[in-house]
Design an enzyme around this catalytic site. Structure first.
Site, PDB file in Angstrom:
ATOM      1  N   SER A   6       6.475  -3.535  -1.141  1.00  0.00           N
ATOM      2  CA  SER A   6       7.491  -2.497  -0.973  1.00  0.00           C
ATOM      3  C   SER A   6       7.808  -1.716  -2.238  1.00  0.00           C
ATOM      4  O   SER A   6       8.378  -0.629  -2.175  1.00  0.00           O
ATOM      5  CB  SER A   6       8.789  -3.119  -0.431  1.00  0.00           C
ATOM      6  OG  SER A   6       9.402  -3.929  -1.409  1.00  0.00           O
ATOM      7  N   LYS A  23      14.409  -3.846  -5.170  1.00  0.00           N
ATOM      8  CA  LYS A  23      14.351  -2.432  -4.782  1.00  0.00           C
ATOM      9  C   LYS A  23      14.885  -1.581  -5.936  1.00  0.00           C
ATOM     10  O   LYS A  23      15.393  -2.093  -6.937  1.00  0.00           O
ATOM     11  CB  LYS A  23      15.212  -2.166  -3.534  1.00  0.00           C
ATOM     12  CG  LYS A  23      14.941  -3.047  -2.337  1.00  0.00           C
ATOM     13  CD  LYS A  23      13.601  -2.778  -1.677  1.00  0.00           C
ATOM     14  CE  LYS A  23      13.376  -3.688  -0.470  1.00  0.00           C
ATOM     15  NZ  LYS A  23      12.002  -3.574   0.055  1.00  0.00           N
TER      16      LYS A  23
END
Length: 248
Positions: free
Chosen positions: A56, A132
């Site tokens: 990701s 993230k």
């Protein structure tokens, strides 16, 4: 009274040697305990190591990269837009594509990793965390996409050089959205924007897609392994320049 020495005085010399060995072992134990204590304090208050379980954050981070995390963020040092952060699952995020694949390991390897994790050098607790990039801070309005396919923060379009997009795709997000980040939370997104189950796709979880600051473990600031990928992690301040002036 019985004499404990022989004519050459060998007995006292043996006892002296034995006492020296015991003293050395005692000092070794003290040093070991002190090292563990210092390492524990470092893990608790300063830095920890985590591995990257998913794609990701490509291409910034690759699967199985190791990163070092500054745990002074955000309690002592404030978060900034653009920071790469590690955080505990706020609840319901670690499902589907975000579930890390577990590589089989031997029991001795697990034991060693567990021990290293206790002192901040292992990655045994990475499976309970996500990583993230911070896009929105408390109070920010984050939206996508404008006519050029760009994200906007507080009405300011941003150009994101760290993005990995599918071939031929120019939009910074495959789905349109507009949110205002609640107090005490952040909005996070993966750099691999079309393969990241981030804030956009967790609206049905208890945190509604936002990450409570209390769940943030810290800011990842360097790739520590493999050695061929050693580098500092950029927070791209130029991307968010001008956003502050348009706050609220």
């Amino acid at each position: 009274m019985t004499d404990t020495t022989d004519e050459t005085g060998r007995r006292p010399r043996v006892e002296k040697k034995r006492n020296g060995v015991l003293t050395f072992l005692r000092d070794l134990v003290i040093i070991f305990i002190a090292a563990l204590l210092v390492s524990f304090l470092v893990k608790t208050f300063l830095i920890r190591s985590f591995y990257i379980p998913s794609a990701s954050m490509e291409n910034t981070l690759q699967i199985n990269d190791r990163v070092i995390v500054n745990e002074l963020v955000p309690d002592v040092v404030s978060l900034k837009r653009g920071d790469v952060v590690v955080f505990k699952d706020p609840g319901g995020w670690l499902t589907g594509s975000e579930v890390p694949s577990v590589t089989p390991t031997t029991q001795p390897a697990k034991a060693i990793d567990w021990l290293l994790t206790q002192v901040g050098l292992g990655t045994g607790d990475s499976d309970d965390h996500l990583i993230k990039r911070v896009i929105g801070l408390p109070g920010d309005k984050v939206s996508c996409c404008n006519d050029l396919g760009q994200m906007s923060v507080n009405g300011v379009p941003i150009k994101e050089p760290y993005l990995k997009l599918p071939t031929g795709e120019t939009r910074a997000s495959g789905t349109d959205f507009s949110v205002t980040v609640p107090k005490g939370t952040i909005w996070v997104m993966g750099d691999n924007r079309y393969d990241s189950k981030d804030s956009r796709y967790n609206g049905d979880t208890p945190s509604k897609g936002f990450v409570p600051l209390s769940d943030v473990t810290g800011r990842a600031f360097v790739i520590s392994w493999p050695s061929s990928r050693w580098t500092w992690l950029d927070d791209y301040p130029e991307v968010f320049a001008g956003v502050e002036e348009r706050d609220k």
